[in-house]
Structure formats: structure tokens, C-alpha cells
Design an enzyme around this catalytic site. Structure first.
Site, PDB file in Angstrom:
ATOM      1  N   ASN A   1     -20.296 -18.244 -21.013  1.00 47.64           N
ATOM      2  CA  ASN A   1     -18.546 -18.381 -20.958  1.00 47.64           C
ATOM      3  C   ASN A   1     -18.200 -18.926 -19.829  1.00 47.64           C
ATOM      4  O   ASN A   1     -17.255 -19.454 -19.269  1.00 47.64           O
ATOM      5  CB  ASN A   1     -18.283 -17.303 -21.722  1.00 47.64           C
ATOM      6  CG  ASN A   1     -16.913 -17.579 -22.194  1.00 47.64           C
ATOM      7  OD1 ASN A   1     -16.844 -18.269 -21.914  1.00 47.64           O
ATOM      8  ND2 ASN A   1     -16.627 -16.593 -20.947  1.00 47.64           N
TER       9      ASN A   1
ATOM     10  N   TYR B   1     -14.694 -30.876 -13.024  1.00 48.64           N
ATOM     11  CA  TYR B   1     -15.059 -30.215 -14.219  1.00 48.64           C
ATOM     12  C   TYR B   1     -15.299 -30.437 -15.182  1.00 48.64           C
ATOM     13  O   TYR B   1     -16.292 -30.162 -15.947  1.00 48.64           O
ATOM     14  CB  TYR B   1     -13.742 -28.964 -14.624  1.00 48.64           C
ATOM     15  CG  TYR B   1     -12.804 -28.800 -15.836  1.00 48.64           C
ATOM     16  CD1 TYR B   1     -13.607 -26.987 -15.403  1.00 48.64           C
ATOM     17  CD2 TYR B   1     -12.092 -28.566 -16.497  1.00 48.64           C
ATOM     18  CE1 TYR B   1     -13.542 -26.034 -16.508  1.00 48.64           C
ATOM     19  CE2 TYR B   1     -12.339 -28.263 -17.792  1.00 48.64           C
ATOM     20  CZ  TYR B   1     -12.634 -27.360 -17.883  1.00 48.64           C
ATOM     21  OH  TYR B   1     -12.409 -25.827 -18.811  1.00 48.64           O
TER      22      TYR B   1
END
Length: 255
Positions: free
Chosen positions: A91, A160
Site C-alpha cells: 500500500n 505518480y
């Protein structure tokens, strides 16, 4: 659906807040022995306090997921008694405080920093966990990507969007490599969720009109929660997903 992970060992990265905290606590509530790591020691302490208040089995460690040696050391600790590592949830990630800028303004360091935390970390943990899962003949790896990895980033941050797309590619490749050993590898791609300080700042930056446009673009006309993401992760980790691997589940309220 009620998930039962009693007796299983689960390792979650990025557990200091947001998705990682919700995922860690959800597994602990379902009976798993949970380890979670982050570089944010203060946030990890808060996660540990929440677990303690609920009487939940959860251990925290301060680890930089981009440090391969530190990653290997944590996995070795989790499995030190010869016990299994049943579930790995990659995560850890995010934008590290970066904001959208024109491509010509992006430094080499900024570009690589986001790949380090979002892609390198997932690779290093999968690499460290795989030998243990192979010996067991089973295992679950769940990566947390983003809707940005399937389309474009709301933030406009090129690295990103690219890193989250790379994470999806890693998921598909590892699913084919590890499937013969009884290991499944899947990805959850969340939509926009107000789950941490970064997403709160992003939400406020939109103003009332921008917030309304964002909600209007979601089929369910509401934002999700960190628990929505945790539920998807637990599905992939559960027996209900025994024949599911290499997949990307968008949890975004419908786009």
C-alpha cells in the site's frame, strides 16, 4: 461477506494513516496477526494505539520501503519462527508532497522519488515475500495502485500516474510468474478518497465548484472511504478470490 483470517499472518506497508491503517485494522479485526510499516513513526504510533484500544493483534515497524535491505529484514522478522506469510499488501506510496507542474520543471530526483516509493517498494516486498510463499505453496499479494494508473492523475503529477501504471504492469507479470506456486497477485485501484493529509489538501484546493464537479463525475455521487478500499483488499486475500489473479479492481464509485 464476513472475512475470517484467523491464524494468518498479514504484512501491510504504509500503515501510518489512510488506506494502510484501515487495511491493517480490518485484517486484525478479522483475526489475522498483522505487521505494518511506514516511515511516519508518529502515524504508526496512532495506528498502534487504535489497535490496542480494540484489543487487536498488530505490530508496527518503521521501515523505508525503498530500502531493499530494510524490506528483507522486516520480512525475515515476520517469518523468523518459520511461520507463514499469508498476505502481503503493498500500500505504501503517494506523491511525497509533490504537486502538478509542467513536464519541463520536473527534476530527475522528483521523478525517481515517486517510482521509488510506489514501484520499487512493491517490487522489493514481493521479492522478499515470494520465497516464503513458494515454500508454503500459497500466498496473496495485493497492490494498491490508483485510478491514475488506469487513466490520468487528478493531481497532474506525471511520475505518480506513470508509477501507478507500472504497479499494474508488475501485478500482471508477477501473477503469471507466481501463479504456478499457488500465489495470486492482484491490484486495487482506488478512486479519490479523503483518507490522509495530502488528499484533504487536494480536496480543499478544488473549492466548492471543483468538489461538485468531482462528485458529479462519480456514478454513486459520493466519495468512498478507506474502509471501502480495505474491503476490496480483503476480498482479494480471501478464499472467495481463489481463482482470481492478475486483475485490477477499480474501487471508485463508478467513473
Amino acid at each position: 461477506m464476513k472475512f475470517d483470517f484467523a491464524g494468518q499472518r498479514v504484512l501491510v506497508t504504509g500503515g501510518a494513516h489512510g488506506f494502510g491503517r484501515a487495511i491493517s485494522l480490518a485484517f486484525a479485526r478479522s483475526g489475522a496477526q498483522v505487521w505494518t510499516c511506514d516511515t511516519n513513526a508518529g502515524g504508526l504510533t496512532q495506528t498502534a494505539v487504535l489497535a490496542e484500544q480494540g484489543g487487536l493483534p498488530l505490530r508496527t515497524r518503521t521501515v523505508d520501503v525503498g530500502d531493499r535491505a530494510a524490506v528483507q529484514a522486516l520480512v525475515a522478522e515476520v517469518t523468523a519462527d518459520g511461520g507463514p506469510l499469508d498476505v502481503l499488501v503493498n500500500n505504501a506510496g503517494g506523491v511525497l508532497g509533490q504537486v502538478g507542474r509542467p513536464i519541463e520543471e520536473i527534476s530527475e530526483a522528483d521523478w525517481h522519488a515517486l517510482f521509488r516509493v510506489n514501484v520499487d517498494g512493491a517490487f522489493y516486498f514481493a521479492q522478499a515475500a515470494a520465497p516464503h510463499m513458494k515454500r508454503q505453496g500459497r500466498g496473496r499479494i495485493v497492490n494498491i495502485s490508483s485510478g491514475a494508473g488506469l487513466g490520468v492523475s487528478l493531481t497532474g503529477i506525471q511520475a505518480y500516474a506513470s508509477a501507478k501504471a507500472a504497479q499494474i504492469g508488475l501485478t500482471r507479470q508477477l501473477a503469471h510468474e507466481l501463479g504456478r506456486h499457488g500465489i495470486t497477485v492482484n491490484t486495487v485501484a482506488p478512486g479519490f478518497v479523503r483518507s490522509n493529509p495530502t488528499t484533504e489538501r487536494q480536496w480543499e484546493s478544488y473549492g466548492e465548484d471543483g468538489q461538485r464537479r468531482l462528485l458529479d463525475g462519480i456514478a454513486l455521487r459520493r466519495l468512498g472511504t478507506a474502509d471501502d478500499i480495505a474491503n476490496a483488499v480483503m476480498f482479494f486475500a480471501s478464499p472467495a478470490a481463489d481463482w482470481v489473479t492478475g486483475q485490477v479492481l477499480s474501487v471508485d464509485g463508478g467513473r
